[in-house]
Design a protein around this motif. Structure first.
Motif, mmCIF file in Angstrom:
data_model
loop_
_atom_site.group_PDB
_atom_site.id
_atom_site.type_symbol
_atom_site.label_atom_id
_atom_site.label_comp_id
_atom_site.label_asym_id
_atom_site.label_seq_id
_atom_site.Cartn_x
_atom_site.Cartn_y
_atom_site.Cartn_z
ATOM 1 N N THR A 113 53.224 38.548 37.473
ATOM 2 C CA THR A 113 52.278 38.659 36.375
ATOM 3 C C THR A 113 52.772 39.738 35.419
ATOM 4 N N GLU A 114 52.131 39.855 34.264
ATOM 5 C CA GLU A 114 52.515 40.900 33.319
ATOM 6 C C GLU A 114 52.364 42.284 33.939
ATOM 7 N N GLU A 115 51.280 42.492 34.692
ATOM 8 C CA GLU A 115 51.063 43.787 35.331
ATOM 9 C C GLU A 115 52.159 44.079 36.349
ATOM 10 N N GLN A 116 52.510 43.094 37.157
ATOM 11 C CA GLN A 116 53.541 43.280 38.170
ATOM 12 C C GLN A 116 54.905 43.512 37.526
ATOM 13 N N LEU A 117 55.189 42.767 36.470
ATOM 14 C CA LEU A 117 56.453 42.938 35.759
ATOM 15 C C LEU A 117 56.528 44.314 35.113
ATOM 16 N N GLU A 126 57.152 31.352 35.764
ATOM 17 C CA GLU A 126 55.735 31.656 35.545
ATOM 18 C C GLU A 126 55.263 32.660 36.598
ATOM 19 N N PRO A 127 54.277 33.473 36.261
ATOM 20 C CA PRO A 127 53.562 33.527 34.977
ATOM 21 C C PRO A 127 54.344 34.210 33.850
ATOM 22 N N THR A 128 55.453 34.888 34.151
ATOM 23 C CA THR A 128 56.328 35.419 33.104
ATOM 24 C C THR A 128 57.693 34.773 33.264
ATOM 25 N N ASP A 129 58.254 34.286 32.159
ATOM 26 C CA ASP A 129 59.507 33.553 32.285
ATOM 27 C C ASP A 129 60.720 34.435 32.020
#
Length: 402
Positions: free
Chosen positions: A228-232, A385-388
């Motif tokens: 996810t964006e937070e994890q990334l 996904e969720p971030t490519d």
């Protein structure tokens, strides 16, 4: 359960190529199903060390190219690449020039989605002894080259991204990736700061995410390639801290080898081939398997959809599956052969030459033939996904400050 999550995530990434695949899950009718007379040439894109012809100084005994050329009449030419991104770019921007590529999992699905590689009929190839997780008929670790029943290549080498360190300097022997990620160790500044190295491509973000799976469980990371964006952002922050301790990032593996030989580097992620070369001139260089686990790679020979010499490429793919060929590659490169029948050949050869046959049962050779070790690796896969991958690339630019 981990493999189920990997496969589910991969399915979403492959939606782009679903239209070209058989709806019943079988190989599509468009798959190449025969091999004709070979042409006189074969143009490959490969990782360094994958196409030895006996001309590398000091390693003249390693030659699996010349026998292939003699058998088929296909004269091999090779363009070496330092990264999956470079391989992808070459395959998609120079169509009609290349016959095939030794693709890793972080480029293979992009190549399939771009229609840059061709589906093949598995009946043309002998997969009998391929280690079950990578076997197209039985495997659950095949998403890098099998899509909805369509087979896009043949498995080659696989291996781990382990922790390489100088045992004379890094003490006690590390059991965690913390020595390369944390700016503080045991309440003090990391003593190895300024002598750490890391792989210089966006896929390395997955290594940080894997570390955070253990050390920041509240982030909820269950797959280092599906963030996810937070994890990334958390992985990016960790890597930005690491960047302050980096002596030099490595893309070409010779950079890391040189760093460990001249002692400017003492710890970092590495491939087995890096260790094999570095330890020749610096015996203090060794490998560790951190408790958090390791990412890894499984490489596949894939054929270009615009191959100028398709029959030579298909013949090469057949040849590359042979146990004796894979054993020689594994010994030279320091990797695990996908053909398990190569493992006893490798073990015998190592014992005869170096009197350490049990080395095949170590991380250096990916515990050749050990299914559980392979399943425990988080094999490279293109984030979707969720971030490519495009987002990961942007983050890597932020990390590198370029």
């Amino acid at each position: 359960m981990r493999n189920v999550r990997r496969w589910w995530a991969a399915l979403g990434a492959l939606a782009l190529v679903a239209a070209a695949c058989g709806e019943d899950g079988t190989t599509s009718a468009s798959a190449i199903s025969s091999i004709g007379p070979t042409e006189d040439a074969l143009n490959l894109i490969a990782w360094v060390g994958y196409t030895e012809d006996g001309t590398t100084e000091g390693y003249e005994q390693y030659d699996w190219i010349t026998p292939f050329e003699d058998q088929t009449g296909c004269e091999v030419s090779v363009k070496y690449a330092d990264s999956s991104d470079e391989m992808y770019n070459l395959m998609t921007t120079q169509e009609g020039q290349w016959d095939g590529v030794s693709a890793s999992g972080d480029s293979s699905n992009r190549l399939i989605a771009s229609d840059a590689v061709a589906a093949i009929d598995p009946a043309l190839f002998d997969f009998t002894d391929v280690i079950p997780p990578l076997n197209p008929t039985t495997g659950d670790e095949t998403s890098q080259y099998v899509v909805d029943g369509n087979v896009y290549g043949v498995p080659w080498m696989y291996g781990p991204n382990f922790l390489m360190y100088n045992e004379d300097v890094v003490q006690p022997a590390p059991t965690s990736w913390d020595v390369v990620f944390e700016t503080e160790l045991n309440g003090a500044a990391n003593p190895y700061a300024g002598k750490i190295t890391a792989y210089d491509f966006p896929i390395y973000i997955a290594d940080a995410a894997l570390y955070l799976m253990t050390h920041q469980p509240d982030l909820g990371i269950t797959d280092p390639y599906s963030l996810t964006e937070e994890q990334l952002d958390a992985a990016t922050e960790l890597l930005q801290g690491q960047a302050t301790m980096i002596e030099q990032y490595w893309g070409a593996y010779t950079i890391e080898i040189d760093g460990f030989v001249n002692n400017s580097m003492v710890a970092g992620t590495a491939w087995p081939v890096n260790l094999s070369y570095a330890e020749v001139d610096n015996p203090a260089v060794v490998a560790a398997e951190p408790t958090e686990g390791m990412t890894g790679w499984a490489d596949t020979w894939m054929m270009s959809t615009s191959a100028p010499h398709p029959n030579c490429m298909l013949s090469w793919m057949q040849y590359s599956l042979q146990a004796d060929v894979q054993a020689q590659v594994a010994e030279y490169y320091g990797a695990a052969a996908s053909n398990s029948a190569a493992c006893p050949i490798l073990r015998t050869s190592l014992d005869e030459q170096f009197d350490f046959g049990d080395a095949v049962d170590t991380v250096r050779y990916g515990y050749c033939g050990n299914e559980q070790f392979l399943r425990d690796l988080w094999l490279w896969r293109t984030p979707q996904e969720p971030t490519d991958y495009s987002v990961w690339t942007q983050k890597w630019t932020e990390i590198r400050g370029a």
